[in-house]
Scaffold this motif. Structure first.
Motif, PDB file in Angstrom:
ATOM      1  N   THR A  30       3.096 -12.020 -13.008  1.00 26.83           N
ATOM      2  CA  THR A  30       4.300 -11.893 -12.524  1.00 26.83           C
ATOM      3  C   THR A  30       5.528 -11.917 -13.392  1.00 26.83           C
ATOM      4  N   VAL A  31       5.295 -13.038 -14.563  1.00 21.55           N
ATOM      5  CA  VAL A  31       6.488 -13.515 -15.247  1.00 21.55           C
ATOM      6  C   VAL A  31       6.605 -12.086 -16.459  1.00 21.55           C
ATOM      7  N   PHE A  88      12.186 -16.262  -8.194  1.00 18.50           N
ATOM      8  CA  PHE A  88      10.807 -16.528  -8.485  1.00 18.50           C
ATOM      9  C   PHE A  88      10.580 -17.896  -8.676  1.00 18.50           C
ATOM     10  N   PHE A  89      11.076 -18.609  -9.359  1.00 22.82           N
ATOM     11  CA  PHE A  89      10.900 -20.126  -9.699  1.00 22.82           C
ATOM     12  C   PHE A  89      10.801 -20.880  -8.376  1.00 22.82           C
ATOM     13  N   LEU A  90      11.819 -20.635  -7.590  1.00 21.98           N
ATOM     14  CA  LEU A  90      11.827 -21.311  -6.380  1.00 21.98           C
ATOM     15  C   LEU A  90      10.682 -21.043  -5.445  1.00 21.98           C
ATOM     16  N   PHE A 147       3.758 -26.791  -4.762  1.00 21.32           N
ATOM     17  CA  PHE A 147       3.685 -28.140  -4.200  1.00 21.32           C
ATOM     18  C   PHE A 147       3.051 -27.959  -3.101  1.00 21.32           C
ATOM     19  N   TRP A 148       2.964 -26.957  -2.065  1.00 26.11           N
ATOM     20  CA  TRP A 148       2.307 -26.833  -0.849  1.00 26.11           C
ATOM     21  C   TRP A 148       1.045 -26.435  -0.988  1.00 26.11           C
ATOM     22  N   GLY A 149       0.783 -25.736  -2.123  1.00 22.02           N
ATOM     23  CA  GLY A 149      -0.891 -25.220  -2.325  1.00 22.02           C
ATOM     24  C   GLY A 149      -0.823 -23.992  -1.678  1.00 22.02           C
ATOM     25  N   ASP A 150       0.193 -23.269  -1.233  1.00 26.64           N
ATOM     26  CA  ASP A 150       0.004 -22.143  -0.574  1.00 26.64           C
ATOM     27  C   ASP A 150       0.056 -20.782  -1.484  1.00 26.64           C
ATOM     28  N   VAL A 151      -1.047 -20.433  -1.994  1.00 23.73           N
ATOM     29  CA  VAL A 151      -1.241 -19.445  -2.918  1.00 23.73           C
ATOM     30  C   VAL A 151      -0.955 -18.054  -2.508  1.00 23.73           C
ATOM     31  N   GLU A 152      -1.402 -17.538  -1.239  1.00 24.50           N
ATOM     32  CA  GLU A 152      -1.172 -16.524  -0.706  1.00 24.50           C
ATOM     33  C   GLU A 152       0.061 -16.147  -0.435  1.00 24.50           C
ATOM     34  N   THR A 153       1.017 -17.298  -0.008  1.00 23.38           N
ATOM     35  CA  THR A 153       2.407 -17.130   0.050  1.00 23.38           C
ATOM     36  C   THR A 153       3.136 -16.611  -1.225  1.00 23.38           C
ATOM     37  N   ASP A 198       5.001 -13.013  -1.886  1.00 30.42           N
ATOM     38  CA  ASP A 198       6.441 -13.000  -2.364  1.00 30.42           C
ATOM     39  C   ASP A 198       6.704 -12.669  -3.495  1.00 30.42           C
ATOM     40  N   SER A 199       5.812 -12.802  -4.506  1.00 31.59           N
ATOM     41  CA  SER A 199       5.981 -12.242  -5.927  1.00 31.59           C
ATOM     42  C   SER A 199       6.031 -10.677  -5.765  1.00 31.59           C
TER      43      SER A 199
END
Length: 357
Positions: A100-101, A147-149, A156-162, A166-167
């Motif tokens: 993404t970056v 993006f950074f948010l 922090f939550w370990g929610d890779v799919e989200t 979102d990316s």
């Protein structure tokens, strides 16, 4: 059949990854070479406003494009490392972040070109829009902050799919917006140029028209695909007929490498330098020079050299409105010759003349 097995082959995916790295390294080297030329040219043209503006615009765009291409090289190397490691949440998050970056950097770089198109377009109508630059910066800051948010919260939550979804949504929205503004302002800026300039620099105009058509199409393809995935019921971003590395590589080459190569070909200096990038901006500055103006003066009643009256419809329209409201007619605007006589332009000033120390 055979094509599907070829595209799904791990060996093909690895070789294609190497090809991508080589392509973006070459683009980075070309970009760096042009940046060095811009830096050498800037002190020599420091006293000429148009060349300073053009050189600074090229330098800003070149620096951002170099960062985008280099970051894509690093991201591809990270992907090469990640695909050889066991799949974990941390490595998956790093992989999505690495994809993404560079895309965000790439769109930030091309937003500088959109800003240039918009400035040329409004300058042709003698309008001052000081909010263009801050608005461009603000939109980029909002995109990066979003993006950074999302990256921080999902880490922090370990929610890779989200984070992945979102990316994809963010990249899709930015590509569609970039496509619309790039094509709109680019084509309008070119259509607003005087006919004599279009005839003298037909090669430049043709190349810019091609750029303003091809790049928005490529941006739209990527944006629409991302938005279609996000809002559809598809469970996988990648099609079943290609490996993820191959599919991602195709997108990176088509929607990042190709526009980068096009912009280098169209705008940037070769040897001897054709000054394609300066040509459009210099034409606008010639209009202002003949009006004895400085930077973007929005006063529609300032005297205008008659030879450009037909080439600047915005100025002509506003001057007629002023005359209809009881103002002076013809060239007898406030600031013209006493008694309403016809405006006589100042003597020509060399675009390369040095200012007195």
């Amino acid at each position: 059949g055979k094509m599907k097995s070829f595209l799904l082959s791990e060996e093909v995916a690895t070789k294609f990854l190497y090809i991508q790295i080589v392509v973006f390294v070459i683009l980075s080297a070309l970009t760096w070479q042009q940046i060095l030329k811009f830096q050498r040219m800037l002190p020599q043209t420091g006293s000429v406003p148009v060349n300073v503006a053009g050189a600074k615009t090229r330098l800003a765009f070149g620096s951002l494009l170099l960062a985008a291409n280099l970051s894509r090289c690093i991201a591809l190397f990270c992907e090469w490392v990640v695909i050889r490691r066991p799949a974990t949440t941390q490595f998956t998050w790093i992989g999505f972040c690495a994809r993404t970056v560079p895309a965000l950097l790439f769109m930030t770089a091309f937003s500088v070109v959109v800003l240039f198109w918009a400035q040329v377009y409004y300058a042709g109508y003698m309008l001052s829009v000081p909010a263009l630059r801050p608005l461009t910066v603000l939109l980029n800051v909002i995109s990066w902050a979003a993006f950074f948010l999302v990256a921080g919260l999902t880490a922090f939550w370990g929610d890779v799919e989200t984070f992945r979804d979102d990316s994809i949504l963010l990249i899709g929205i930015m590509n569609v917006f970039l496509a619309a503004t790039f094509g709109c302002f680019g084509l309008r800026a070119m259509n607003g140029l005087p006919d004599d300039f279009a005839l003298r620099r037909r090669d430049v105009i043709v190349k810019i028209y091609f750029l303003c058509t091809a790049c928005p199409v490529l941006f739209t393809i990527r944006g629409i695909y991302n938005l279609w995935y996000y809002f559809s019921s598809e469970l996988s971003f990648y099609p079943a007929w290609a490996a993820p590395v191959v599919f991602d590589g195709g997108i990176f080459l088509l929607c990042e490498a190709v526009p980068s190569a096009l912009i280098i070909f169209v705008f940037w200096h070769r040897s001897p330098p054709p000054r394609d990038f300066d040509a459009v901006q210099e034409e606008i500055w010639k209009h202002r020079r003949d009006r004895d103006l400085g930077f973007f003066d929005s006063n529609p009643h300032t005297p205008l050299n008659p030879q450009y009256a037909g080439a600047l419809p915005g100025h002509h329209q506003r001057s007629q409105q002023y005359a209809g409201a009881g103002g002076p007619q013809g060239n007898a605007y406030p600031g013209s010759q006493p008694g309403g006589s016809e405006y006589v332009p100042p003597p020509p000033v060399s675009m390369h003349a040095q200012q007195p120390g």
